[in-house]
Design a protein around this motif. Structure first.
Motif, short mmCIF file in Angstrom:
data_model
loop_
_atom_site.label_atom_id
_atom_site.label_comp_id
_atom_site.label_asym_id
_atom_site.label_seq_id
_atom_site.Cartn_x
_atom_site.Cartn_y
_atom_site.Cartn_z
N LEU A 1 -9.59 21.12 10.79
CA LEU A 1 -8.48 20.39 10.21
C LEU A 1 -9.03 19.24 9.38
CD1 LEU A 1 -6.09 20.09 13.28
CD2 LEU A 1 -5.81 21.61 11.32
N VAL A 2 -8.49 19.07 8.18
CA VAL A 2 -8.94 17.99 7.31
C VAL A 2 -7.74 17.11 6.94
CG1 VAL A 2 -10.05 17.38 5.13
CG2 VAL A 2 -10.74 19.45 6.36
N MET A 3 -7.85 15.83 7.27
CA MET A 3 -6.84 14.85 6.88
C MET A 3 -7.36 14.11 5.65
SD MET A 3 -5.87 13.39 10.67
CE MET A 3 -7.55 13.56 11.28
N THR A 4 -6.63 14.17 4.56
CA THR A 4 -7.03 13.51 3.32
C THR A 4 -5.94 12.52 2.91
OG1 THR A 4 -8.25 15.46 2.62
CG2 THR A 4 -7.76 13.82 0.94
N LEU B 1 0.83 -1.20 0.00
CA LEU B 1 0.00 0.00 0.00
C LEU B 1 0.86 1.25 0.00
CD1 LEU B 1 -2.88 1.30 0.45
CD2 LEU B 1 -2.47 1.03 2.89
N GLU B 2 0.47 2.25 -0.79
CA GLU B 2 1.07 3.59 -0.72
C GLU B 2 0.02 4.58 -0.21
OE1 GLU B 2 2.51 4.61 -4.56
OE2 GLU B 2 4.19 3.17 -4.51
N ILE B 3 0.45 5.51 0.64
CA ILE B 3 -0.46 6.52 1.20
C ILE B 3 0.17 7.89 0.99
CG2 ILE B 3 -1.65 7.41 3.24
CD1 ILE B 3 -1.56 4.64 4.44
N ASP B 4 -0.59 8.79 0.42
CA ASP B 4 -0.20 10.20 0.30
C ASP B 4 -1.15 10.99 1.19
OD1 ASP B 4 0.79 12.64 -0.37
OD2 ASP B 4 -0.01 12.66 -2.40
N LEU B 5 -0.65 11.53 2.30
CA LEU B 5 -1.49 12.21 3.30
C LEU B 5 -1.28 13.72 3.22
CD1 LEU B 5 -3.41 12.06 5.77
CD2 LEU B 5 -1.36 11.86 7.21
N GLU B 6 -2.38 14.46 3.27
CA GLU B 6 -2.34 15.92 3.25
C GLU B 6 -3.16 16.45 4.42
OE1 GLU B 6 -2.83 19.45 -0.05
OE2 GLU B 6 -4.29 17.83 -0.05
N LEU B 7 -2.65 17.49 5.08
CA LEU B 7 -3.35 18.14 6.20
C LEU B 7 -3.68 19.57 5.80
CD1 LEU B 7 -4.34 18.00 9.15
CD2 LEU B 7 -2.07 18.77 9.86
N THR B 8 -4.97 19.89 5.73
CA THR B 8 -5.42 21.22 5.31
C THR B 8 -6.50 21.71 6.27
OG1 THR B 8 -7.09 20.24 3.84
CG2 THR B 8 -4.93 20.76 2.89
N VAL B 9 -7.07 22.88 5.94
CA VAL B 9 -8.17 23.45 6.71
C VAL B 9 -9.32 23.71 5.75
CG1 VAL B 9 -8.95 25.42 8.09
CG2 VAL B 9 -6.67 24.49 8.43
#
Length: 492
Positions: free
Chosen positions: A34-37, A20-28
């Motif tokens: 806070l939004v974790m995508t 598995l590969e995961i690309d995580l982004e933390l935004t508002v």
């Protein structure tokens, strides 16, 4: 701590090829969350069952606590992770409300995909922090009646690099303020978008939260409030507990009527309810809704508060409590309020910077305590007040307790009733009480003292007499000793 445990488990299987590969982004997002995508891609097959994806917000505590204690978990959420076959992709997201106390530089988002059966193998993990310029804001109040005072706070990142702020506080496209933390008064009912645009001198970013501020009518008030209440808006109906935050104030103009249904008013900031020389301000139960109310509490307020020519009526808990605060209580009527162990009228604790004069305490009841006024661990003057027709178990009118020092001058205590055979009209418990130029009438003895108390009485008309200088025991010849609110209690 939880994250470290997961890392240790991950390190044990780091040599295994992850499927598995995961690309995580933390935004508002536009709700100031806070939004974790997490964008996921299966590079192999996952053969385990009961797989979940976990979203974690950690807070860096390095240098705050033990250096081996790196972070604490602030939020945790998990949901099913259904992907199992090589080539499958999925995007998973979770949002979290921002706590204004967080230093967002210390926030890290962590996402973990793990099986919850067998050896609980971790298939992959990722973490992310804030990158770039990010406008973030919050306010102390989001809704309330006009005129609504709202204090806004900038919490944008990176804080040390931001050089300018532009606020559109009404959603009309016009910049209303260019300071970092502005305040604004909303005078008209409606829903208002709020936009913050920030710049670091090179880049510009903005965020808009639609309908962030709602200005309501006066028919359904609860939560944090601030600004100005005017009789032009009609009767104010409080339907849930109301708080004036520590960074706000509420001005209540003369003639305002406030009806409260089963709720309380708490003042941590500042209240200015001044109706001296004008129509009174009324705090009472919302009888139209068959409700009662739980009184006003001024607690830990460092600002000077004023409550003048107000009527506090029909509370089913103490009408006014002052604790560790500065309040001027002048010319009010406390009428037909009910307490249990606490007074029906007023209770004051740990407050020395206080004025209490020209008030009427009438028809207040305490089923197991002091009916009208109780003072604890406080020192100030009590002047020109009227205590009539109150009924209490321990004391019908007035008590000083817990090391208080009170000057009780030019007051009238009459026609009160003690419901206990061991009760008194005035009680002194472990305090100093000086009574002068007053009228104290009722069953004798009127005054009792306990536990190292000191009570001095002089130049006072007191039932049963007193050996102090200038005291008398005579009928005061009241002209109209009514059983009502005491307003017509003439001949004083």
């Amino acid at each position: 701590t939880v994250y470290n445990n997961y890392v240790n488990a991950h390190n044990q299987i780091v040599g295994i090829n992850s499927p598995l590969e995961i690309d995580l982004e933390l935004t508002v997002n536009d709700q100031n969350q806070l939004v974790m995508t997490a964008e996921t891609l299966l590079t192999g097959n996952i053969t385990t069952t009961n797989n979940v994806i976990q979203f974690i917000i950690t807070y860096d505590l390095t240098g705050v606590m033990d250096p081996d204690y790196f972070a604490s978990v602030k939020t945790y959420y998990q949901e099913s992770f259904p992907l199992t076959t090589q080539g499958q992709q999925g995007v998973y997201s979770h949002s979290v409300n921002i706590d204004p106390s967080w230093d967002l530089y210390n926030i890290t988002a962590v996402v973990i995909v793990q099986t919850m059966t067998g050896n609980r193998a971790i298939h992959q993990a990722a973490k992310a922090q804030f990158m770039g310029l990010m406008p973030i804001f919050y306010s102390n109040i989001q809704q309330g009646p006009p005129s609504l005072l709202v204090q806004f706070y900038d919490n944008s990142l990176p804080a040390q690099n931001i050089v300018s702020w532009e606020w559109d506080l009404t959603g009309d496209g016009t910049i209303d303020s260019t300071i970092q933390n502005p305040s604004y008064v909303y005078t008209e009912p409606g829903s208002y978008d709020v936009t913050l645009r920030v710049s670091d001198g090179t880049d510009i970013e903005e965020i808009t939260i639609q309908g962030y501020i709602t200005v309501t009518d006066t028919g359904d008030i609860s939560g944090n409030v601030g600004g100005t209440w005017s009789p032009d808006q009609g009767t104010y109906h409080i339907t849930g507990d109301v708080v004036i935050p520590g960074d706000s104030y509420l001005v209540i103009e003369p003639g305002v009527e406030i009806k409260i249904d089963g709720s309380s008013i708490t003042v941590n900031g500042q209240i200015y309810a001044n109706a001296e020389g004008s129509d009174p301000i009324i705090f009472t139960a919302d009888t139209d809704r068959q409700g009662t109310w739980k009184g006003m509490r001024v607690i830990n307020s460092s600002e000077p508060n004023l409550i003048a020519n107000c009527i506090f009526a029909h509370a089913n808990q103490t009408a006014l409590i002052v604790d560790n605060s500065h309040v001027n209580i002048i010319g009010n009527t406390f009428f037909s309020n009910l307490g249990a162990a606490d007074p029906g009228g007023v209770k004051i604790t740990n407050s020395n910077d206080l004025t209490l004069k020209n008030n009427i305490f009438a028809n207040n009841i305490s089923t197991n305590g002091v009916a009208a006024l109780e003072i604890n661990a406080s020192s100030f003057d009590v002047k020109n007040n009227l205590f009539v027709n109150n009924a209490g178990h321990v004391s019908s009118a007035f008590a000083v307790k817990m090391g208080s020092a009170v000057m009780f001058f030019n007051n009238t205590v009459a026609n009160n009733h003690v419901t206990s055979a061991t009760g008194f009209h005035i009680l002194n418990f472990n305090s100093f009480l000086q009574i002068r130029n007053s009228i104290l009438r009722g069953e004798t003895p009127v005054i009792s003292g306990f536990a190292n108390s000191v009570t001095n009485v002089d130049y006072t008309n007191i039932s049963g007499g007193n050996s102090g200088a200038g005291n008398i025991d005579l009928d005061p010849l009241f002209v109209n000793p009514t059983q009502g609110a005491g307003i017509d209690y003439n001949g004083l």
